[in-house]
Structure formats: structure tokens, C-alpha cells
Design an enzyme around this catalytic site. Structure first.
Site, PDB file in Angstrom:
ATOM      1  N   CYS A 102       1.035  -1.169   0.027  1.00 17.84           N
ATOM      2  CA  CYS A 102       0.253  -0.410  -0.188  1.00 17.84           C
ATOM      3  C   CYS A 102       0.950   1.220  -0.452  1.00 17.84           C
ATOM      4  CB  CYS A 102      -1.281  -0.231   1.141  1.00 17.84           C
ATOM      5  SG  CYS A 102      -2.188   1.669   1.500  1.00 17.84           S
ATOM      6  N   ASP A 155      -6.426  -2.971 -11.078  1.00 14.25           N
ATOM      7  CA  ASP A 155      -4.881  -2.250 -11.986  1.00 14.25           C
ATOM      8  C   ASP A 155      -5.270  -3.516 -13.608  1.00 14.25           C
ATOM      9  OD1 ASP A 155      -2.977  -1.568 -13.988  1.00 14.25           O
ATOM     10  OD2 ASP A 155      -1.952  -1.267 -12.060  1.00 14.25           O
ATOM     11  N   ASP A 164     -15.790   3.597  -4.839  1.00 14.67           N
ATOM     12  CA  ASP A 164     -15.558   3.181  -6.373  1.00 14.67           C
ATOM     13  C   ASP A 164     -14.045   2.071  -6.225  1.00 14.67           C
ATOM     14  OD1 ASP A 164     -17.389   4.299  -6.862  1.00 14.67           O
ATOM     15  OD2 ASP A 164     -16.513   5.802  -8.207  1.00 14.67           O
ATOM     16  N   ASP A 171      -9.138   9.423 -11.989  1.00 10.50           N
ATOM     17  CA  ASP A 171      -9.267   9.802 -10.053  1.00 10.50           C
ATOM     18  C   ASP A 171      -7.807  10.735  -9.547  1.00 10.50           C
ATOM     19  OD1 ASP A 171      -7.357   7.791  -9.990  1.00 10.50           O
ATOM     20  OD2 ASP A 171      -9.340   6.235  -9.071  1.00 10.50           O
ATOM     21  N   GLU A 196      -2.644  -5.686 -14.238  1.00  9.53           N
ATOM     22  CA  GLU A 196      -1.890  -6.754 -13.931  1.00  9.53           C
ATOM     23  C   GLU A 196      -2.051  -8.106 -14.403  1.00  9.53           C
ATOM     24  OE1 GLU A 196       0.796  -6.038 -11.466  1.00  9.53           O
ATOM     25  OE2 GLU A 196      -0.020  -4.728 -10.961  1.00  9.53           O
ATOM     26  N   HIS A 225      -9.615  -7.652  -0.205  1.00  8.12           N
ATOM     27  CA  HIS A 225      -9.633  -6.761   0.639  1.00  8.12           C
ATOM     28  C   HIS A 225      -9.980  -5.563   0.325  1.00  8.12           C
ATOM     29  CE1 HIS A 225      -5.471  -4.507   1.887  1.00  8.12           C
ATOM     30  NE2 HIS A 225      -5.657  -4.068   1.124  1.00  8.12           N
ATOM     31  N   GLU A 226     -10.523  -4.770  -1.263  1.00  4.42           N
ATOM     32  CA  GLU A 226     -10.421  -3.538  -1.637  1.00  4.42           C
ATOM     33  C   GLU A 226     -11.552  -3.432  -1.521  1.00  4.42           C
ATOM     34  OE1 GLU A 226      -8.478  -1.805  -3.064  1.00  4.42           O
ATOM     35  OE2 GLU A 226      -7.352  -3.354  -3.373  1.00  4.42           O
ATOM     36  N   ALA A 253     -24.146   3.417  -9.339  1.00  7.53           N
ATOM     37  CA  ALA A 253     -24.195   2.869  -7.641  1.00  7.53           C
ATOM     38  C   ALA A 253     -23.003   2.808  -6.949  1.00  7.53           C
ATOM     39  CB  ALA A 253     -24.233   1.183  -8.079  1.00  7.53           C
ATOM     40  N   HIS A 263     -11.866  -1.874   2.658  1.00  7.90           N
ATOM     41  CA  HIS A 263     -11.954  -0.236   2.163  1.00  7.90           C
ATOM     42  C   HIS A 263     -12.971   0.685   1.722  1.00  7.90           C
ATOM     43  CE1 HIS A 263      -7.231  -0.824   2.716  1.00  7.90           C
ATOM     44  NE2 HIS A 263      -7.346  -1.589   1.373  1.00  7.90           N
ATOM     45  N   HIS A 307      -7.194   0.070  -5.717  1.00  3.93           N
ATOM     46  CA  HIS A 307      -7.590   0.722  -5.296  1.00  3.93           C
ATOM     47  C   HIS A 307      -8.783   1.121  -4.686  1.00  3.93           C
ATOM     48  CE1 HIS A 307      -6.571   4.435  -8.325  1.00  3.93           C
ATOM     49  NE2 HIS A 307      -7.117   3.469  -8.256  1.00  3.93           N
ATOM     50  N   HIS A 332      -5.927  -0.672   6.578  1.00  6.07           N
ATOM     51  CA  HIS A 332      -5.247  -1.907   6.662  1.00  6.07           C
ATOM     52  C   HIS A 332      -4.587  -2.259   8.074  1.00  6.07           C
ATOM     53  CE1 HIS A 332      -3.448  -0.372   2.779  1.00  6.07           C
ATOM     54  NE2 HIS A 332      -4.364  -1.220   2.300  1.00  6.07           N
ATOM     55  N   GLY A 378     -20.566  10.530  -4.481  1.00  6.55           N
ATOM     56  CA  GLY A 378     -19.112  10.392  -5.902  1.00  6.55           C
ATOM     57  C   GLY A 378     -18.350   8.994  -5.604  1.00  6.55           C
TER      58      GLY A 378
HETATM   59  N1  TQJ Z   1      -2.466  -3.702  -2.116  1.00  6.07           N
HETATM   60  S1  TQJ Z   1      -1.520  -2.744  -3.345  1.00  6.07           S
HETATM   61  C1  TQJ Z   1      -3.924  -3.797  -2.917  1.00  6.07           C
HETATM   62  C2  TQJ Z   1      -2.304  -3.839  -0.790  1.00  6.07           C
HETATM   63  C3  TQJ Z   1      -1.412  -1.227  -2.499  1.00  6.07           C
HETATM   64  O1  TQJ Z   1      -0.059  -3.461  -2.826  1.00  6.07           O
HETATM   65  O2  TQJ Z   1      -2.228  -3.106  -4.299  1.00  6.07           O
HETATM   66  C4  TQJ Z   1      -4.002  -5.587  -2.593  1.00  6.07           C
HETATM   67  C5  TQJ Z   1      -2.476  -5.454  -0.535  1.00  6.07           C
HETATM   68  C6  TQJ Z   1      -2.608  -0.728  -2.024  1.00  6.07           C
HETATM   69  N2  TQJ Z   1      -3.351  -6.163  -1.480  1.00  6.07           N
HETATM   70  C7  TQJ Z   1      -3.124   1.457  -1.701  1.00  6.07           C
HETATM   71  N3  TQJ Z   1      -4.140  -1.128  -2.002  1.00  6.07           N
HETATM   72  C8  TQJ Z   1      -4.095  -7.391  -0.642  1.00  6.07           C
HETATM   73  C9  TQJ Z   1      -3.722   1.799  -2.538  1.00  6.07           C
HETATM   74  C10 TQJ Z   1      -5.289  -1.214  -1.931  1.00  6.07           C
HETATM   75  O3  TQJ Z   1      -3.604  -0.894  -0.644  1.00  6.07           O
HETATM   76  C11 TQJ Z   1      -3.538  -7.507   0.295  1.00  6.07           C
HETATM   77  N4  TQJ Z   1      -5.261  -8.242  -1.101  1.00  6.07           N
HETATM   78  C12 TQJ Z   1      -3.910   3.631  -2.263  1.00  6.07           C
HETATM   79  O4  TQJ Z   1      -5.884  -1.918  -1.053  1.00  6.07           O
HETATM   80  C13 TQJ Z   1      -4.018  -8.804   0.881  1.00  6.07           C
HETATM   81  C14 TQJ Z   1      -5.561  -9.652  -0.895  1.00  6.07           C
HETATM   82  C15 TQJ Z   1      -5.287   3.826  -2.300  1.00  6.07           C
HETATM   83  C16 TQJ Z   1      -4.676  -9.430   0.431  1.00  6.07           C
HETATM   84  N5  TQJ Z   1      -5.841   4.222  -1.400  1.00  6.07           N
HETATM   85  N6  TQJ Z   1      -4.730   5.119  -3.916  1.00  6.07           N
HETATM   86 BR1  TQJ Z   1      -5.421 -11.429   1.422  1.00  6.07          BR
HETATM   87  C17 TQJ Z   1      -7.086   4.857  -2.413  1.00  6.07           C
HETATM   88  C18 TQJ Z   1      -5.438   5.950  -4.474  1.00  6.07           C
HETATM   89  C19 TQJ Z   1      -6.850   5.831  -3.520  1.00  6.07           C
HETATM   90 ZN    ZN Z   2      -9.063   5.061  -9.461  1.00  2.04          ZN
HETATM   91 ZN    ZN Z   3      -5.398  -1.256   1.091  1.00  2.67          ZN
HETATM   92 CA    CA Z   4       0.023  -1.889 -11.317  1.00  4.11          CA
END
Ligand code: TQJ
Ligand code: ZN
Ligand code: ZN
Ligand code: CA
Length: 489
Positions: A101, A206, A202, A178, A209, A227-228, A165, A231, A191, A237, A198
């Protein structure tokens, strides 16, 4: 909303050692230190600088005022549950190498939840798909990832086909509108924006990948989506390696995607219990014995959270809501709601009503109970109840669960479990080719329909405590709300 920083260290690796571009090497992180110790130091310095507030001057040297390199290594090891040696051992380097992250770990150290949605039915839709998997696989993995959270939280997710949605899911690359452009293969995988209007909720993946349905090389879409969505529901985290909200991706899919901690965190955010001494009591949902005053035996609570209806229909200039032998009447122009046992309003009717519909040009409502129905004109019930077979049902149909008259087509639809009939009110015959499957013709309406209501080109399907707004022109669900909101709750 979280802010993403580009994983500088990753670029460093790519620039300095082309050999490391082999994805598996970087990802799985092999537990041996790189043959190039200088490179490990650079990686660690960049990493600690970005995520642990390590102070360096522009040439990369440590600032005298900042805390020492070793103590930052220890902080990082503590966060990830590693041995706090302060030394760049192989476990530590492995964590530093895995995709992670962009958000610093040292802020919000103990805070695992942010804002929450203030409703418990959330809609989602899938916009652009990935090229890596069949559409139906993406649909089902996204659905499964949401189902995992639905089970733990009591939230309900409803799929829409509109961009409005709450949770808009999209596979995109690079800049995508964004301010958080993706970074090509590796680095950031996805992410999500926390709850809000708004862009809130969302979720972007990527598409540079390689996404998989588990197994093979690439990233497991189910796990990353789980995971997403954490969030998107407001979780941050977690420092426990077993948590789906751990900041680094894992290779293997555990049998339970959510750890006990994940369940506790999502419940703390959405379970709505009044905790003793809490300064902000929320809506009570899980504590039945203290949830609401007892109602007189003959009164029903129209604002009960799990309120369902047996039938809903227009009758004159009011909407009638039937449940058991009880009735709520909402006048179109008045804000007050009349209520009481059905027999208070229609003395002949001593039973519950299974289904009801209204035909405006006849100014008539039809109230169905079991295999019979009453005709109501004005406020007068006409004659004796008639047999449901009048409509031309086969003999085995002894009751229906919902009925609705669609003014636009002149048809009355009768719903029974997962099938429905269409009756032509002008020619007074059942349409040919029926019964048909409800889920095929009304995609998104996948459970038994309790009641149906027609208004201005939409059918509102009442399913348990939810109302699905179905657009007859677009032929899909365009909205969802709670049944009780129809009674001004
Ligand atoms: N990641 S990531 C996604 C973390 C980091 O490396 O893409 C999957 C671990 C991004 N993940 C950073 N992240 C896991 C975003 C996304 O954390 C972990 N997947 C920062 O969630 C455990 C599966 C960001 C497992 N946030 N940028 Br099981 C919001 C813009 C807007
Ligand atoms: Zn985005
Ligand atoms: Zn994350
Ligand atoms: Ca990437």
C-alpha cells in the site's frame, strides 16, 4: 480517502537490476537477500522513508535529527509481526519487496476503521471488465468477495447496471480520471475509496496486472477484491498477517477469507449495537430485547427494520400495504398514515391478503387470498369472492405471492415462487408461453417476491425487507431501498 505514493523502491529495482524484472522473483520475494547488498539498503531506505517517516537529506543520507535507521527498521518489523532485530534480515527484506500500500503504516496505527455507510443496503455495478477472465467469472468473483463481507456484517449488496451504484467496480490502467493513476504491472494492484458520495466506495483494479480466479501466476481477483471491498466499506489496513486487510498481497487463498479480527472490525463498524457507555448510540439492530417499545397487540410497528409486506397496491388515491391481517394506508396527498386490522376498513375481509393489484381505467382493485379474490371499487367490495382460476390458471395454482398490473402493456403479472404468468386484461386471456422464469425476465430479482407495485413505468418488487425498483424499459434493477421507507420510516 487514502493517498497513494508511487512505489519508488520498485522502480529502483527495475532500473538498477534488469534481472529482477522477472515478476516471480520480485513478488515471491525469495527469502534470500539480493546478491547486491547496496540495492537492499537502497530499497530499505526508500521504503522506510515512504512508510515510516525516515528522515533523509536529498542525497539519501540520514538526517542527524531523525530517528535512527535501526529504530525505523524495528518499527517496521513490529508492524509486520517480525522479530524486532533492527537488522535487514531476509524476512524483513521480503516484506519490503512485496507489492504494498502507498499509505504510511505509522499513521493511524491502531485505527482500523474509518467512515461508514449510513445505510445497510449497498448497490454495486461493474463497469469495464478485465481482458484476463470471462465476464461471468469476474461477476461471480466480485459477488463472492462482497458476499464474504455481507455475511460478516449483515450488509446487503445489490447489483445494478448503472454507473450511479454506491460501489462502482472497474478494471482500468494508468491514468483513469481520479488523480491516482495506476503504475503498469506490479506496484499498486488496486485501490478503493472509502464510504462516501461520488467516488466513495468505487473500486478500481489495475488491468496491467494479470488477474486470476485462483491458481496460476497472477493475482487472485477474489482475494484482492475482498481486500478492496474492506476499504470500500471503511476498513483500513491491519497489522495482523492473517487479516485480509494486511497491507501486502498473499499468494495462498485461506479457507476463510476473513479472519476473526476482520469480522470483529466490520461488525464494530456496522452492527449498530448500543454499547454500554457509548456516547453515540446508533440504530439498534442486534439487540432484540431492547430494540423498540412493545406495540399493543393489535398495532404493528411500521418502522420495524425487517418489515415485510404481503401485498402492496394502489386503491383510489392511496397506496395500501397489507401484512397479515393488518393494513397501512398512505394517501398520496396526505403525509399521515392510517392503519389497523384490515377488517376495520373492509369488514368482509377477515383474512390476510397474498397479492393485490389495481387497474386504473376500471378504478378497481383486486385482492387475492389463496385461490380466491375480491374486487374492490371505490371503497365497496363487490359481491362474493371469485375463484383465482377465473384468470385461466392451471388447476395446480392454488395461490400466488404477488400480482401487479402494468398499465403500459395492459397486462397483469402474477408471481409464484420463481415463475410468473401474464394475463391480458383487454382480451381477458392468459398470454401464450407462460409461466416463464422470473429471474430470466427480471434479472436481479432472485428471491421470492412478497409483493409488487407498478408506478410510472417501474415495477417495485418487495422482497423481504427490500424493495427493488425494476425499469421495464431498460429491463434491469435500477435501485433498491428498504420496505419500511415506503411507510415514511
Ligand atoms: N494492495 S496494493 C492491494 C495491497 C496497495 O499493493 O495494491 C491488494 C494489498 C494499495 N492487497 C494502495 N492498496 C491485498 C492503495 C489497495 O492497499 C492484501 N490483497 C492506495 O487496497 C491482502 C489481498 C490508494 C490480500 N488508496 N490509492 Br488477502 C485509495 C488511491 C486511493
Ligand atoms: Zn482509481
Ligand atoms: Zn489496501
Ligand atoms: Ca500496477
Amino acid at each position: 480517502m487514502q493517498v497513494m505514493l508511487l512505489p519508488v523502491w520498485f522502480r529502483v529495482l527495475l532500473l538498477l537490476d534488469p534481472g529482477l524484472t522477472a515478476p516471480a522473483l520480485v513478488l515471491e520475494g525469495g527469502s534470500t537477500p539480493s546478491p547486491e547488498p547496496q540495492l537492499d539498503l537502497q530499497l530499505a531506505t526508500d521504503y522506510l522513508h515512504q512508510y515510516y517517516n525516515l528522515q533523509t537529506d536529498p542525497s539519501g543520507r540520514m538526517r542527524r535529527s531523525g530517528l535512527s535507521f535501526t529504530s525505523k527498521v524495528k518499527d517496521m518489523q513490529a508492524f509486520f509481526g517480525l522479530n524486532e532485530t533492527g537488522v535487514l534480515d531476509s524476512d524483513t527484506l521480503e516484506v519490503m519487496r512485496s507489492p504494498r500500500c502507498g499509505v504510511p503504516d505509522v499513521e493511524d496505527f491502531s485505527q482500523v476503521q474509518g467512515t461508514r455507510w449510513n445505510k445497510n443496503i449497498l448497490s454495486y455495478s461493474i463497469g469495464r471488465y478485465t481482458r484476463d477472465l470471462p465476464l461471468s467469472t469476474v461477476d461471480s468473483l466480485i459477488q463472492s468477495a462482497l458476499a464474504v463481507w455481507a455475511r460478516a456484517s449483515g450488509l446487503t449488496f445489490v447489483r445494478l447496471h448503472t454507473s450511479s451504484a454506491d460501489i462502482r467496480v472497474e478494471f482500468v490502467t494508468n491514468a483513469h480520471g481520479d488523480f491516482y493513476p495506476f503504475d503498469g504491472p506490479r506496484g499498486t494492484l488496486a485501490h478503493a475509496f472509502g464510504p462516501g458520495l461520488g467516488a466513495g466506495g468505487d473500486t478500481h483494479f489495475d488491468d496491467d496486472e494479470r488477474w486470476t480466479a485462483g491458481g496460476g501466476s497472477g493475482f487472485d481477483l477474489l482475494m484482492v477484491a475482498a481486500h478492496e471491498f474492506g476499504h470500500a466499506l471503511g476498513l483500513k489496513h491491519s497489522r495482523s498477517p492473517g487479516s485480509v486487510m494486511y497491507p501486502t498481497y498473499k499468494m495462498s487463498r485461506p479457507s476463510n477469507l476473513l479472519s476473526r479480527e476482520d469480522e470483529a472490525n466490520i461488525q464494530a463498524l456496522y452492527s449498530n449495537q448500543i454499547l454500554p457507555g457509548s456516547t453515540c448510540p446508533q440504530i439498534v439492530r442486534n439487540v432484540p430485547w431492547m430494540s423498540r417499545p412493545l406495540f399493543p397487540r393489535l398495532m404493528q410497528d411500521r418502522c420495524a427494520p425487517d418489515l415485510t409486506f404481503d401485498a402492496v397496491s394502489t386503491l383510489g388515491d392511496a397506496t395500501f400495504f397489507f401484512r397479515d391481517r393488518y393494513l397501512w394506508i398512505k394517501h398520496n396527498e396526505q403525509s399521515d398514515i392510517k392503519e389497523g386490522p384490515i377488517s376495520n376498513f373492509m369488514p368482509k375481509i377477515e383474512t390476510r391478503i397474498d397479492a393485490a393489484f389495481w387497474i386504473p381505467r376500471r378504478s378497481a382493485a383486486y385482492l387475492i387470498h389463496g385461490s380466491t379474490f375480491w374486487t374492490v371499487r371505490g371503497s365497496v367490495i363487490k359481491g362474493k369472492p371469485k375463484a383465482l382460476s377465473f384468470f385461466g390458471f392451471p388447476a395446480w395454482v392454488q395461490s400466488v405471492e404477488a400480482a401487479v398490473h402494468v398499465v403500459r402493456t395492459g397486462r397483469t403479472l402474477f408471481f409464484m415462487q420463481h415463475i410468473y404468468w401474464s394475463y391480458n386484461e383487454n382480451r381477458k386471456v392468459m398470454d401464450f408461453g407462460f409461466p416463464r422464469s422470473i429471474s430470466e425476465d427480471f434479472p436481479g430479482v432472485n428471491a421470492t417476491i412478497n409483493a409488487a407495485f407498478y408506478k410510472e413505468k417501474f415495477i417495485y418488487f418487495f422482497l423481504g425487507p427490500h424493495v427493488y425498483k425494476f425499469d421495464l424499459t431498460l429491463k434491469h434493477v435500477v435501485g433498491v431501498e428498504s420496505s419500511r421507507s415506503w411507510l415514511s420510516c
